[in-house]
Enzyme design. Structure first.
Site, short mmCIF file in Angstrom:
data_model
loop_
_atom_site.label_atom_id
_atom_site.label_comp_id
_atom_site.label_asym_id
_atom_site.label_seq_id
_atom_site.Cartn_x
_atom_site.Cartn_y
_atom_site.Cartn_z
N ASN A 130 13.03 5.79 -1.07
CA ASN A 130 12.32 4.77 -0.22
C ASN A 130 12.40 3.43 -0.81
O ASN A 130 12.10 3.29 -2.07
CB ASN A 130 10.88 5.34 -0.12
N GLY A 131 12.92 2.54 -0.08
CA GLY A 131 12.63 1.14 -0.68
C GLY A 131 14.41 0.48 -0.37
O GLY A 131 14.98 0.84 0.49
N GLU A 184 -4.23 -10.91 17.73
CA GLU A 184 -4.11 -9.47 17.67
C GLU A 184 -4.03 -8.85 18.85
O GLU A 184 -3.20 -7.72 18.74
CB GLU A 184 -5.38 -9.04 16.85
N ARG A 227 4.10 7.23 9.14
CA ARG A 227 4.70 6.04 8.38
C ARG A 227 5.62 5.34 9.43
O ARG A 227 5.90 4.21 9.43
CB ARG A 227 5.35 6.17 7.20
N HIS A 238 0.18 -28.62 24.90
CA HIS A 238 1.16 -29.08 23.96
C HIS A 238 2.81 -28.13 23.75
O HIS A 238 3.27 -28.37 23.15
CB HIS A 238 0.65 -29.12 22.45
N GLU A 290 3.49 -4.47 20.14
CA GLU A 290 3.78 -3.22 19.25
C GLU A 290 3.86 -1.98 20.41
O GLU A 290 4.94 -1.13 19.88
CB GLU A 290 2.74 -3.08 18.34
N CYS A 317 9.97 4.61 5.28
CA CYS A 317 10.85 5.95 4.63
C CYS A 317 9.83 6.69 3.90
O CYS A 317 8.66 6.15 3.32
CB CYS A 317 11.78 5.59 3.58
N LYS A 372 4.22 2.35 9.62
CA LYS A 372 2.91 2.25 9.31
C LYS A 372 2.63 1.64 7.94
O LYS A 372 1.91 0.95 8.02
CB LYS A 372 2.18 3.77 9.33
N LYS A 426 -0.80 -6.24 19.40
CA LYS A 426 -0.86 -4.85 20.03
C LYS A 426 0.06 -4.62 21.27
O LYS A 426 0.69 -3.60 21.22
CB LYS A 426 -2.32 -4.46 20.46
N TRP A 473 13.56 5.22 7.58
CA TRP A 473 13.29 4.08 8.52
C TRP A 473 14.49 3.26 8.16
O TRP A 473 14.51 2.69 7.30
CB TRP A 473 12.11 3.41 8.43
C1 G6P Z 1 2.65 -2.62 9.69
C2 G6P Z 1 1.75 -1.71 10.48
C3 G6P Z 1 0.68 -2.63 11.19
C4 G6P Z 1 -0.01 -3.17 9.85
C5 G6P Z 1 0.82 -3.92 8.88
C6 G6P Z 1 0.12 -4.24 7.42
O1 G6P Z 1 3.33 -3.75 10.29
O2 G6P Z 1 2.37 -1.33 11.65
O3 G6P Z 1 -0.07 -1.88 11.64
O4 G6P Z 1 -1.07 -4.02 10.07
O5 G6P Z 1 1.90 -2.91 8.51
O6 G6P Z 1 -0.14 -2.97 6.92
P1 G6P Z 1 -1.43 -2.68 5.62
O7 G6P Z 1 -1.18 -1.30 5.43
O8 G6P Z 1 -0.90 -3.70 4.75
O9 G6P Z 1 -2.59 -3.16 6.47
#
Ligand code: G6P
Length: 606
Positions: free
Chosen positions: A98-99, A478, A27, A501, A485, A2, A601, A482, A74
């Protein structure tokens, strides 16, 4: 996640609120809305979906007004829909939030008993009715103080009032909130980026504070209502025009920018003339540390994981890593001789911020590795190490991951030299190698066409695995993150040695598996693990670095080679094909690459 905006002016505000909401789109959100005050009436326009749709609706309604609030939502409480979109209004006020209000169910019941009716399923609507209720017997300021005390959870709020045509109320607990100063107008926004096209003069609210944003002044108060002064910051204007350029997606641009952002970061920390690392303002003696604790969420957590390998290998520190949402609820034994390092691109992630806050309350040493230097985490940590990669818009983090790793690697190298774990020769050789990273990253980016074809296979897969050992294990995590996501393909990152295992049972004919096997000390073992998955039908994409010895295996499906650099630096290079892989897989499926479904984001709720 949000985002909120508010503008009070002597000119109409709706189009500028829309522009600011567009700045907050990065965001991640699912619905949007706006409310303005016109002649004692609050007019609302809301929609499910994008701000573009809201913009069209607003032009149909011809929304007037020189005080207004806007929101991108969101969903947390109640599905994404027009009725759940903010602002939420009562007979007296309109609120953007927001929150999360954690006691909204109880508050709703109390308000319903008093006769208030609710239109939405959101937690936010209780705020609108609660303010209305308190306004009956209190001044506006007292009503706000009492309402904020009643609310549990986190919030950044913007509130406009039917009977008050001279102010917007802003309030903050947990979620970030900035105010901006303009010529005969003032603003409220979830971050400074939302306000940058209007002003570069910003103040930030701290937890528990609220403010009255008026046309010609902004008044700040602490939670008891006593007036306070806030510092006004002049922000740099260089990021105002960050756009896609010739690219179709921000993510693609951000991946390709990495050679440049690597250089930008190195230039800030490395004195090439004297071949040394400079971390100015380091407020403590390196010798005062016995341990380090690294904390982050998502991709930032993965950069913490890899830093553990570097720090353990090169320094005397005892190193531990934790996910912020776990750390904040554990019974931590805080240590004075530990450096607590918080890694966050946005600097606003609610869990990471709460973990930092916990450390501050326990009076331990804190360091923030962030991209946004005006962020809450940067403002509250004792030491800030920016990653200097420029604004990152794509929800899935790419160049910020490389930047976080880079700063952590630089920090680790500096500590190892200062602790005399490495001598000057080794220290300078590490710096020399680091200076080659950008060129090698550029070369790695050139393998595009190959990855595009590989991406088609991953896009169609039911599931996939990413395997690695040592430095490559966090990169496997990672890479899998990706792909999940962006392409919504199930992907598991796993230590290659753990396959037998359990997860080996998942391997079946044709399953795409990424094996990260740089020519480091783990190479032979990882290659054996690779053979084990090939023998069970996996289609292996091997990512390794160039070497004179050929890899002896006829059954590898595809191979990508990166440059031969110092083993410690290979994680940077093998990350790049994995970013591209996720990108091309999502492209193949026609997904919204910069705004993947359900994700945000800046995650400002727990
Ligand atoms: C969200 C984003 C990720 C990010 C994570 C942590 O999940 O989509 O890309 O790694 O938040 O965000 P930050 O701003 O704390 O790195």
């Amino acid at each position: 996640m949000c985002g909120i905006v508010g503008i009070i002016s002597s000119k109409e505000v709706s189009s500028r609120i829309i522009n600011s909401l567009k700045k907050l789109e990065y965001r991640g959100y699912d619905s949007a809305g706006i409310a303005t005050l016109v002649n004692g009436n609050i007019n609302e326009v809301k929609c499910e979906g994008r701000v573009d749709v809201l913009e069209q609706d607003i032009s149909k309604f011809n929304l007037k007004g020189d005080i207004g609030i806007g929101h991108v939502r969101w969903a947390t409480h109640g599905k994404p829909s027009k009725v759940n979109a903010h602002p939420h209004s009562s007979d007296e006020v309109s609120v953007v939030h927001n929150g999360i209000i954690e006691n909204s169910t109880i508050l709703k019941k109390l308000l319903e008993k008093k006769g208030y009716t609710f239109k939405s399923q959101t937690d936010t609507e209780v705020i609108a009715h609660l303010v209305t209720d308190y306004l009956k017997k209190n001044s506006l300021k007292d009503a706000i103080i009492k309402v904020l005390k009643k609310l549990h959870g986190s919030f950044a709020l913007g509130i406009i009032f039917k009977k008050q045509n001279n102010l917007i109320v802003g309030a903050r607990r947990g979620s970030p909130l900035a105010v901006g100063y303009g010529p005969n107008e003032n603003y409220l926004g979830s971050d400074s980026y939302a306000l940058k096209s209007m002003t570069n003069k910003i103040s930030y609210l701290d937890d528990g504070e609220f403010c009255f944003v008026k046309k010609d002044q902004i008044e700040f108060f602490n939670s008891d209502g006593s007036k306070i002064n806030k510092k006004v910051m002049n922000l740099s204007k260089d990021e105002v025009n960050y756009d896609k350029g010739d690219y179709k997606y921000f993510m693609e641009k951000e991946i390709d920018e990495q050679p440049t952002t690597i250089n930008a970061c190195i230039n800030e920390y490395v004195d090439k003339l004297n071949n040394q690392i400079n971390i100015y303002n380091f407020p403590w003696k390196i010798s005062s540390f016995k341990s380090a604790m690294l904390i982050g969420c998502g991709t930032a957590f993965h950069s913490c994981l890899i830093a553990k390998y570097w720090m353990e290998q090169n320094t005397n520190l005892e190193v531990s890593v934790d996910i912020a949402s776990e750390f904040r609820y554990r019974k931590i034994k805080f240590k004075k001789d530990c450096i607590y390092i918080f890694v966050s691109q946005s600097g606003e992630t609610a869990d990471t911020y709460a973990a930092l806050d916990l450390c501050k309350k326990n009076k331990v040493k804190t360091c923030a590795v962030v991209n946004v230097i005006e962020s809450s985490i940067a403002r509250d940590a004792d030491l800030v190490l920016p990653i200097y990669c420029g604004q990152e818009i794509g929800v899935a983090s790419t160049k910020a991951f490389i930047g976080q790793m880079l700063v952590l690697y630089i920090l680790s190298t500096k500590i190892s030299f200062d602790q005399k774990c490495i001598d000057r020769k080794e220290y300078q050789s590490k710096i020399k190698n680091l200076l080659c990273l950008s060129t090698s990253a550029k070369k790695t980016l050139k393998q595009d066409q190959k990855i595009l074809n590989i991406g088609k296979v991953f896009a169609e897969a039911k599931g996939s695995m990413f395997l690695g050992r040592g430095f490559s294990f966090p990169i496997a995590l990672e890479g899998a993150l990706k792909l999940k996501e962006l392409a919504y393909v199930h992907a598991e990152g796993y230590p290659a040695g753990e396959m037998k295992h359990g997860p080996l049972a998942l391997i079946e004919e044709g399953m795409p598996v990424v094996v990260l096997a740089p020519r480091d000390e783990h190479y032979k073992k990882t290659i054996s693990n690779m053979q084990e998955v090939i023998a069970r039908g996996a289609k292996v994409l091997l990512i390794t670095n160039k070497n004179k010895d050929e890899i002896i295996s006829e059954n590898i499906w595809e191979k990508i080679e990166v440059d031969q650099l110092d083993d410690e630096l290979i994680p940077f290079l093998i990350t790049i094909p994995l970013q591209k892989l996720a990108f091309y897989s999502a492209l193949e499926k026609g997904y919204d690459i910069d705004k993947p479904r359900n994700l945000a984001k800046s995650v400002t709720v727990e």
